[in-house]
Design an enzyme around this catalytic site. Structure first.
Site, PDB file in Angstrom:
ATOM      1  N   ASP A 216     -15.953  15.223 110.941  1.00  0.00           N
ATOM      2  CA  ASP A 216     -15.903  15.860 112.261  1.00  0.00           C
ATOM      3  C   ASP A 216     -14.482  16.352 112.475  1.00  0.00           C
ATOM      4  O   ASP A 216     -13.668  16.329 111.549  1.00  0.00           O
ATOM      5  CB  ASP A 216     -16.395  14.913 113.368  1.00  0.00           C
ATOM      6  CG  ASP A 216     -17.118  15.691 114.469  1.00  0.00           C
ATOM      7  OD1 ASP A 216     -16.426  16.353 115.262  1.00  0.00           O
ATOM      8  OD2 ASP A 216     -18.358  15.644 114.521  1.00  0.00           O
ATOM      9  N   HIS A 269     -16.835  21.446 115.959  1.00  0.00           N
ATOM     10  CA  HIS A 269     -16.526  20.115 115.411  1.00  0.00           C
ATOM     11  C   HIS A 269     -15.823  20.222 114.058  1.00  0.00           C
ATOM     12  O   HIS A 269     -16.130  19.466 113.128  1.00  0.00           O
ATOM     13  CB  HIS A 269     -17.805  19.276 115.282  1.00  0.00           C
ATOM     14  CG  HIS A 269     -18.387  18.871 116.601  1.00  0.00           C
ATOM     15  ND1 HIS A 269     -17.961  17.748 117.280  1.00  0.00           N
ATOM     16  CD2 HIS A 269     -19.342  19.440 117.370  1.00  0.00           C
ATOM     17  CE1 HIS A 269     -18.653  17.650 118.419  1.00  0.00           C
ATOM     18  NE2 HIS A 269     -19.483  18.655 118.497  1.00  0.00           N
ATOM     19  N   GLU A 340     -22.524  22.644 120.003  1.00  0.00           N
ATOM     20  CA  GLU A 340     -21.416  22.462 120.938  1.00  0.00           C
ATOM     21  C   GLU A 340     -20.214  23.372 120.700  1.00  0.00           C
ATOM     22  O   GLU A 340     -19.069  22.950 120.820  1.00  0.00           O
ATOM     23  CB  GLU A 340     -20.945  20.998 120.932  1.00  0.00           C
ATOM     24  CG  GLU A 340     -22.006  20.050 121.442  1.00  0.00           C
ATOM     25  CD  GLU A 340     -21.483  18.642 121.721  1.00  0.00           C
ATOM     26  OE1 GLU A 340     -21.718  18.154 122.827  1.00  0.00           O
ATOM     27  OE2 GLU A 340     -20.847  18.041 120.826  1.00  0.00           O
TER      28      GLU A 340
END
Ligand SMILES: *[C@@H]1O[C@H](CO)[C@@H](O)[C@H](O)[C@H]1NC(C)=O
Ligand SMILES: *[C@@H]1O[C@H](CO)[C@@H](O)[C@H](O)[C@H]1NC(C)=O
Ligand SMILES: *[C@@H]1O[C@H](CO)[C@@H](O)[C@H](O)[C@H]1NC(C)=O
Ligand SMILES: *[C@@H]1O[C@H](CO)[C@@H](O)[C@H](O)[C@H]1NC(C)=O
Ligand SMILES: *[C@@H]1O[C@H](CO)[C@@H](O)[C@H](O)[C@H]1NC(C)=O
Ligand SMILES: *[C@@H]1O[C@H](CO)[C@@H](O)[C@H](O)[C@H]1NC(C)=O
Length: 594
Positions: A216, A269, A340
């Site tokens: 990540d 990410h 996201e």
């Protein structure tokens, strides 16, 4: 097991020693001739190392543990609250006049079927009164492995002998082909040994997919031969995975019928690792993540970082990393993230800002479409069987792409059944990971530091939920998802038959912001086993009644079994409740859960 209690003064007749494996088989028929003993079993099976190794594991486990469940299955129809059953069930002695079991005979139709999505996992087990042979049948090796993990839960130790009730006939196969959990090694490192511990629990509960969120924005723990500098963004030199480590996990999983699907999350990410190759391909890595001034936020958790979609140097790096990992992970599925993406992050990319300036009608959805159009040829190149998984955000998020191929599987994590319906109605295949039901990391409070919301000495208004009282305590997906919450989740509610056919299965994510080796097993287990049964044989009995009450004894016993097998599963109840079936139920009415 069923009804072998000595019920104090009111002794109830012993009926049978029918045990209660998890997940409950789709079909299990017990006779009541009385148990047979098992002296020592020899294996008659096709010559295949996966099969013989799995058998040896199951048989060694039987012999080593000398297992007997703490309680026996308690049919709802016969439930009486008082007197409560005595803690220890009495196991009937094996009958003397029946021969003991001496052989396991395994028939497998197809020894070559690879462990891939949709492979036949069915099996049968028959034990008849007249035979010394336990007959196992399966279409594939992977079905035979399932038979073994059922069988090892059927055998119980009566204090002197191993016994099994018979006759018994099991015909079993899963409802869903995709039954997974997610392990995240980007936020915190998880050791190989602890990942294997999760795989042990998955094998026993017939979960068949480990979704490995490799990295990540925080850390990059994977050795990449082409870019040795990437792993400098691991937390330490010890907290890394070599290619051998990856092969080790894949092999260990495969031996238990578990596929390993890697995820490299892109373009969001993404900072650690990538920035070592070329800082220019990562946008906003050095920005303030700015959740204290939300309109400016560049990430939903620190640290920020997203691949720069309009830097042409991004794509050769993506391609090289993807191809190297594709050569290691043998599964046809590969997860490429896509969740996201935060638009503010790209204020820090002059490439993106120039692209918008060139044509003011362009939107962030155009930008996401640009990403899709550039990366799909890379991801699908020379991979005829490859299927990509992305998080649902790419279709139904705040900045969706405009046109996403229906060949892409979407992992749904927002809005529960509503998003599942939306995506399957559009024709997408879906993996269910609804955060309100299946996120195993939720409910542990906020983890970002320097948080003044905790610095409150009184609750100003006890009737108004706030951060520290009645609210979510900083955990966006609070509260904690209990095993009953998971087991009761009817994720195909209101779907048409055609829509339901697009649901491949489900997966419980355990994000690791607050997880490492010390707590992973307790957060994963035994809750993941509730999902395992939900996906294998469902949460309803033949009459359509929720069988959550009946599952209680199964999961409480299975938790003990996990612990006995070295898996650090958390306790769900005071042990009293394990030993006194249904004494801890909320409702006396055993059909209260409908
Ligand atoms: C077990 O019994 C069932 C029902 O009679 C039968 O369909 C199945 O083939 C049997 N399995 C084996 C391995 O003999
Ligand atoms: C990014 O740019 C947009 C549009 O100009 C602006 O509204 C937003 O506040 C900017 N965000 C940051 C973090 O500067
Ligand atoms: C980046 O690549 C695209 C597609 O190959 C090409 O059209 C564009 O000219 C390139 N941009 C630069 C700055 O090289
Ligand atoms: C959407 O993408 C597909 C390929 O995935 C393409 O065949 C189709 O023409 C595209 N549709 C539109 C409206 O751009
Ligand atoms: C899915 O949700 C999107 C965004 O909310 C909406 O525009 C679309 O109409 C929905 N599609 C279906 C099939 O429900
Ligand atoms: C299913 O449909 C019914 C009737 O339209 C509705 O009341 C219910 O809320 C829906 N359930 C879910 C989970 O969407």
């Amino acid at each position: 097991m069923r009804l072998t209690y000595a019920w104090g003064a009111l002794a109830v007749p012993v009926v049978a020693v029918t045990v209660n494996p998890l997940p409950a088989p789709r079909s299990i028929t017990w006779g009541s001739s009385g148990p047979k003993s098992i002296e020592s079993l020899s294996l008659l099976a096709p010559n295949d190392a996966t099969v013989s190794d799995a058998w040896n594991r199951a048989y060694n486990c039987i012999q080593k543990l000398k297992w007997a469940p703490a309680t026996v299955e308690h049919p709802i129809s016969s439930y009486q609250p008082f007197p409560t059953p005595t803690p220890t069930p009495t196991v009937r002695q094996a009958k003397r006049d029946v021969s003991s079991l001496t052989r396991v005979q395994v028939r497998i139709d197809d020894l070559n079927a690879d462990l891939q999505h949709g492979v036949d996992e069915s099996y049968t087990i028959n034990i008849t009164q007249s035979s010394e042979v336990i007959e196992i049948g399966a279409k594939t090796i992977w079905g035979a492995l399932n038979a073994f993990t059922t069988f090892q839960q059927l055998v119980i130790f009566d204090g002197k002998n191993f016994v099994i009730e018979q006759p018994v006939s099991i015909a079993d196969q899963p409802l869903y082909p995709y039954r997974g959990v997610l392990v995240d090694t980007g936020r915190n490192f998880i050791s190989i040994a602890k990942i294997k511990e999760q795989l042990d629990g998955m094998g026993l509960s017939k979960l068949n997919v480990l979704h490995w969120h490799l990295d990540d924005s925080q850390s990059w723990p994977i050795d990449i031969g082409a870019y040795p500098q990437m792993v400098q963004d691991a937390y330490s030199g010890r907290e890394t995975y070599s290619h051998n480590d990856l092969h080790d996990i894949i092999t260990y999983a495969r031996a238990r019928g578990i596929r390993v699907i890697p995820e490299v999350d892109m373009p969001g990410h993404a900072a650690a690792g990538w920035q070592r190759v070329d800082p220019g391909i990562v946008s906003c890595a050095n920005s303030w993540w700015s959740n204290d001034n939300w309109p400016l936020h560049t990430a939903v958790e620190p640290p920020p970082g997203q691949l720069d979609i309009l830097n042409n140097n991004t794509y050769p790096v993506v391609q090289t990393v993807y191809n190297e990992l594709s050569g290691i992970f043998s599964d046809n599925f590969f997860h490429v993230g896509a969740d996201e993406v935060q638009t503010n992050c790209y204020n820090f990319s002059s490439n993106v800002q120039n692209w918008f300036a060139e044509n003011p009608s362009r939107t962030y959805s155009d930008l996401m479409q640009y990403w899709i159009d550039r990366v799909l040829p890379i991801f699908l190149n020379n991979q005829p069987n490859r299927r990509l998984i992305m998080w649902e955000d790419i279709v139904i998020g705040s900045v969706p792409a405009l046109n996403v191929s229906k060949d892409i599987i979407l992992q749904s994590w927002n809005n529960g059944p509503a998003n599942i319906q939306n995506l399957t109605a559009q024709g997408f295949d879906v993996i269910v990971s609804s955060s309100d039901f299946l996120y195993l990391d939720c409910g542990f409070g906020g983890w970002v530091t320097n948080d003044r919301r905790y610095d409150v000495m009184t609750n100003p208004d006890l009737n108004t939920p706030n951060f520290n009282y009645g609210g979510n305590g900083g955990s966006w997906c609070a509260p904690y998802k209990t095993w009953q919450r998971i087991y009761d989740y009817d994720f195909t509610t209101n779907l048409t038959v055609a829509q339901a056919q697009h649901v491949l299965g489900a997966e419980a994510p355990l994000w690791s912001e607050q997880v490492d080796d010390t707590v992973i097993s307790g957060k994963m287990w035994p809750r993941a086993a509730a999902l395992a049964e939900l996906l294998w044989s469902g949460n309803k009995d033949k009459d359509g009644q929720k069988r959550t009450t009946e599952m209680t004894e199964r999961i409480l016993n299975f938790r003990e079994y996990l612990v006995a097998n070295g898996i650090g599963a958390a306790p769900l109840v005071p042990k009293y409740c394990l030993q006194h079936p249904h004494a801890c139920d909320l409702y006396l009415d055993q059909k209260a859960v409908t």
